[in-house]
Motif scaffolding. Structure first.
Motif, PDB file in Angstrom:
ATOM      1  N   MET A  37       0.835  -1.172   0.000  1.00 44.61           N
ATOM      2  CA  MET A  37       0.000   0.000   0.000  1.00 44.61           C
ATOM      3  C   MET A  37       0.889   1.247   0.000  1.00 44.61           C
ATOM      4  SD  MET A  37      -3.013   1.065   2.651  1.00 44.61           S
ATOM      5  CE  MET A  37      -3.950  -0.333   2.116  1.00 44.61           C
ATOM      6  N   MET A  38       0.532   2.230  -0.801  1.00 40.99           N
ATOM      7  CA  MET A  38       1.321   3.448  -0.896  1.00 40.99           C
ATOM      8  C   MET A  38       0.529   4.616  -0.321  1.00 40.99           C
ATOM      9  SD  MET A  38       4.141   2.726  -2.666  1.00 40.99           S
ATOM     10  CE  MET A  38       4.669   4.006  -3.772  1.00 40.99           C
ATOM     11  N   LYS A  39       1.200   5.450   0.438  1.00 42.96           N
ATOM     12  CA  LYS A  39       0.592   6.669   0.934  1.00 42.96           C
ATOM     13  C   LYS A  39       0.750   7.738  -0.129  1.00 42.96           C
ATOM     14  CE  LYS A  39       1.883   8.151   4.603  1.00 42.96           C
ATOM     15  NZ  LYS A  39       2.814   8.624   5.548  1.00 42.96           N
ATOM     16  N   GLN A  40      -0.276   8.514  -0.318  1.00 43.13           N
ATOM     17  CA  GLN A  40      -0.217   9.529  -1.363  1.00 43.13           C
ATOM     18  C   GLN A  40       0.742  10.664  -1.038  1.00 43.13           C
ATOM     19  OE1 GLN A  40      -4.332  10.615  -1.999  1.00 43.13           O
ATOM     20  NE2 GLN A  40      -4.363   9.351  -3.815  1.00 43.13           N
ATOM     21  N   ASP A  41       0.860  11.030   0.230  1.00 44.40           N
ATOM     22  CA  ASP A  41       1.642  12.234   0.518  1.00 44.40           C
ATOM     23  C   ASP A  41       3.148  12.017   0.432  1.00 44.40           C
ATOM     24  OD1 ASP A  41       1.575  10.751   2.884  1.00 44.40           O
ATOM     25  OD2 ASP A  41       1.466  12.497   4.179  1.00 44.40           O
ATOM     26  N   THR A  42       3.655  10.829   0.774  1.00 48.60           N
ATOM     27  CA  THR A  42       5.099  10.625   0.695  1.00 48.60           C
ATOM     28  C   THR A  42       5.492   9.783  -0.505  1.00 48.60           C
ATOM     29  OG1 THR A  42       5.096   8.593   2.007  1.00 48.60           O
ATOM     30  CG2 THR A  42       5.330  10.681   3.206  1.00 48.60           C
ATOM     31  N   GLY A  43       4.584   8.943  -0.962  1.00 50.54           N
ATOM     32  CA  GLY A  43       4.909   8.053  -2.061  1.00 50.54           C
ATOM     33  C   GLY A  43       5.769   6.875  -1.643  1.00 50.54           C
ATOM     34  N   LEU A  44       6.060   6.752  -0.347  1.00 53.91           N
ATOM     35  CA  LEU A  44       6.894   5.662   0.134  1.00 53.91           C
ATOM     36  C   LEU A  44       6.022   4.488   0.548  1.00 53.91           C
ATOM     37  CD1 LEU A  44       9.406   7.635   2.378  1.00 53.91           C
ATOM     38  CD2 LEU A  44       9.708   6.898   0.015  1.00 53.91           C
ATOM     39  N   SER A  45       6.494   3.299   0.235  1.00 56.75           N
ATOM     40  CA  SER A  45       5.741   2.115   0.621  1.00 56.75           C
ATOM     41  C   SER A  45       5.883   1.858   2.111  1.00 56.75           C
ATOM     42  CB  SER A  45       6.243   0.898  -0.158  1.00 56.75           C
ATOM     43  OG  SER A  45       7.535   0.519   0.305  1.00 56.75           O
ATOM     44  N   GLU A  46       4.991   1.043   2.637  1.00 54.88           N
ATOM     45  CA  GLU A  46       5.025   0.665   4.048  1.00 54.88           C
ATOM     46  C   GLU A  46       6.367   0.028   4.388  1.00 54.88           C
ATOM     47  OE1 GLU A  46       2.730  -2.520   6.923  1.00 54.88           O
ATOM     48  OE2 GLU A  46       1.606  -1.554   5.316  1.00 54.88           O
ATOM     49  N   SER A  47       6.852  -0.814   3.506  1.00 51.87           N
ATOM     50  CA  SER A  47       8.124  -1.499   3.736  1.00 51.87           C
ATOM     51  C   SER A  47       9.280  -0.501   3.837  1.00 51.87           C
ATOM     52  CB  SER A  47       8.380  -2.492   2.604  1.00 51.87           C
ATOM     53  OG  SER A  47       9.631  -3.097   2.748  1.00 51.87           O
ATOM     54  N   ILE A  48       9.319   0.448   2.932  1.00 47.66           N
ATOM     55  CA  ILE A  48      10.386   1.459   2.950  1.00 47.66           C
ATOM     56  C   ILE A  48      10.305   2.270   4.238  1.00 47.66           C
ATOM     57  CG2 ILE A  48      11.239   3.567   1.843  1.00 47.66           C
ATOM     58  CD1 ILE A  48      11.921   0.967   0.331  1.00 47.66           C
ATOM     59  N   GLU A  49       9.091   2.667   4.618  1.00 47.34           N
ATOM     60  CA  GLU A  49       8.936   3.421   5.862  1.00 47.34           C
ATOM     61  C   GLU A  49       9.412   2.602   7.053  1.00 47.34           C
ATOM     62  OE1 GLU A  49       5.323   6.540   4.933  1.00 47.34           O
ATOM     63  OE2 GLU A  49       4.815   4.665   5.930  1.00 47.34           O
ATOM     64  N   ASP A  50       9.126   1.294   7.058  1.00 42.99           N
ATOM     65  CA  ASP A  50       9.588   0.424   8.151  1.00 42.99           C
ATOM     66  C   ASP A  50      11.109   0.385   8.219  1.00 42.99           C
ATOM     67  OD1 ASP A  50       7.114  -0.287   9.202  1.00 42.99           O
ATOM     68  OD2 ASP A  50       6.979  -2.155   8.060  1.00 42.99           O
ATOM     69  N   TYR A  51      11.753   0.262   7.077  1.00 47.16           N
ATOM     70  CA  TYR A  51      13.224   0.245   7.066  1.00 47.16           C
ATOM     71  C   TYR A  51      13.791   1.556   7.584  1.00 47.16           C
ATOM     72  CZ  TYR A  51      13.637  -4.169   4.536  1.00 47.16           C
ATOM     73  OH  TYR A  51      13.599  -5.499   4.181  1.00 47.16           O
ATOM     74  N   LEU A  52      13.262   2.665   7.095  1.00 45.95           N
ATOM     75  CA  LEU A  52      13.757   3.970   7.527  1.00 45.95           C
ATOM     76  C   LEU A  52      13.527   4.181   9.018  1.00 45.95           C
ATOM     77  CD1 LEU A  52      12.558   6.173   4.529  1.00 45.95           C
ATOM     78  CD2 LEU A  52      14.879   5.342   4.970  1.00 45.95           C
ATOM     79  N   GLU A  53      12.343   3.829   9.486  1.00 46.10           N
ATOM     80  CA  GLU A  53      12.027   3.983  10.903  1.00 46.10           C
ATOM     81  C   GLU A  53      12.950   3.114  11.761  1.00 46.10           C
ATOM     82  OE1 GLU A  53       8.176   3.692  13.912  1.00 46.10           O
ATOM     83  OE2 GLU A  53       8.039   2.793  11.928  1.00 46.10           O
ATOM     84  N   SER A  54      13.224   1.901  11.305  1.00 48.12           N
ATOM     85  CA  SER A  54      14.097   1.014  12.086  1.00 48.12           C
ATOM     86  C   SER A  54      15.521   1.575  12.158  1.00 48.12           C
ATOM     87  CB  SER A  54      14.098  -0.402  11.522  1.00 48.12           C
ATOM     88  OG  SER A  54      14.734  -0.463  10.275  1.00 48.12           O
ATOM     89  N   ILE A  55      16.011   2.144  11.071  1.00 44.67           N
ATOM     90  CA  ILE A  55      17.351   2.748  11.084  1.00 44.67           C
ATOM     91  C   ILE A  55      17.374   3.921  12.058  1.00 44.67           C
ATOM     92  CG2 ILE A  55      19.092   3.980   9.716  1.00 44.67           C
ATOM     93  CD1 ILE A  55      18.076   2.260   7.280  1.00 44.67           C
ATOM     94  N   LEU A  56      16.311   4.727  12.043  1.00 45.35           N
ATOM     95  CA  LEU A  56      16.219   5.866  12.966  1.00 45.35           C
ATOM     96  C   LEU A  56      16.230   5.393  14.416  1.00 45.35           C
ATOM     97  CD1 LEU A  56      15.698   8.969  13.333  1.00 45.35           C
ATOM     98  CD2 LEU A  56      13.277   8.364  13.455  1.00 45.35           C
ATOM     99  N   VAL A  57      15.391   4.431  14.742  1.00 43.64           N
ATOM    100  CA  VAL A  57      15.303   3.933  16.121  1.00 43.64           C
ATOM    101  C   VAL A  57      16.633   3.306  16.542  1.00 43.64           C
ATOM    102  CG1 VAL A  57      14.195   2.212  17.611  1.00 43.64           C
ATOM    103  CG2 VAL A  57      12.797   3.641  16.097  1.00 43.64           C
ATOM    104  N   LEU A  58      17.194   2.472  15.686  1.00 42.89           N
ATOM    105  CA  LEU A  58      18.464   1.818  16.013  1.00 42.89           C
ATOM    106  C   LEU A  58      19.592   2.825  16.188  1.00 42.89           C
ATOM    107  CD1 LEU A  58      18.193  -1.290  13.685  1.00 42.89           C
ATOM    108  CD2 LEU A  58      18.259  -1.322  16.200  1.00 42.89           C
ATOM    109  N   SER A  59      19.538   3.922  15.438  1.00 43.04           N
ATOM    110  CA  SER A  59      20.604   4.934  15.553  1.00 43.04           C
ATOM    111  C   SER A  59      20.582   5.631  16.910  1.00 43.04           C
ATOM    112  CB  SER A  59      20.513   5.953  14.416  1.00 43.04           C
ATOM    113  OG  SER A  59      19.385   6.787  14.578  1.00 43.04           O
TER     114      SER A  59
END
Length: 128
Positions: free
Chosen positions: A1-23
């Motif tokens: 599923m894609m969000k219209q405002d960012t264009g990023l997929s759920e999977s991509i958002e999960d990866y980015l969020e995990s990198i942020l949290v882990l950092s």
């Protein structure tokens, strides 16, 4: 599923969020850390990291550490902010912590930033 405002997929958002949290928890974040955190295979994470680098959301240091670019960090922070808000809100209305976290993870990916901001403003005004 894609969000219209960012264009990023759920999977991509999960990866980015995990990198942020882990950092915030580790001095340096590696692909293996992301794989462990998300419960994904190392090859899957390696493939995703390659795509994140190609999309300009993540940079790889010479030592193979994952670094969010400005754009990647912005997207990760927005996703994480939604996650924390919805987890906290659901817990406050009586949803068990583990279910609240799971539901927040789903909600954070499908809601637009505009709707999130409106819900947050409304919820915060009702808390006063």
């Amino acid at each position: 599923m894609m969000k219209q405002d960012t264009g990023l997929s759920e999977s991509i958002e999960d990866y980015l969020e995990s990198i942020l949290v882990l950092s915030t928890q580790l001095k340096n974040v590696r692909s293996v850390d992301v794989a462990s955190y998300l419960g994904y295979s190392k090859p899957s994470v390696s493939h995703a990291v390659k795509l994140l680098v190609e999309d300009g959301l993540v940079e790889l240091s010479p030592n193979k550490y994952l670094l969010l670019t400005e754009e990647g960090k912005k997207a990760a922070e927005e996703t994480y902010q939604r996650h924390v808000f919805f987890s906290d809100m659901l817990e406050a209305i009586g949803v068990p912590k583990d279910i609240a976290a799971e539901d927040a993870c789903r909600i954070e990916h499908v809601i637009s930033q505009e709707t999130f901001e409106a819900i947050r403003r409304y919820y915060e005004s009702r808390q006063k």
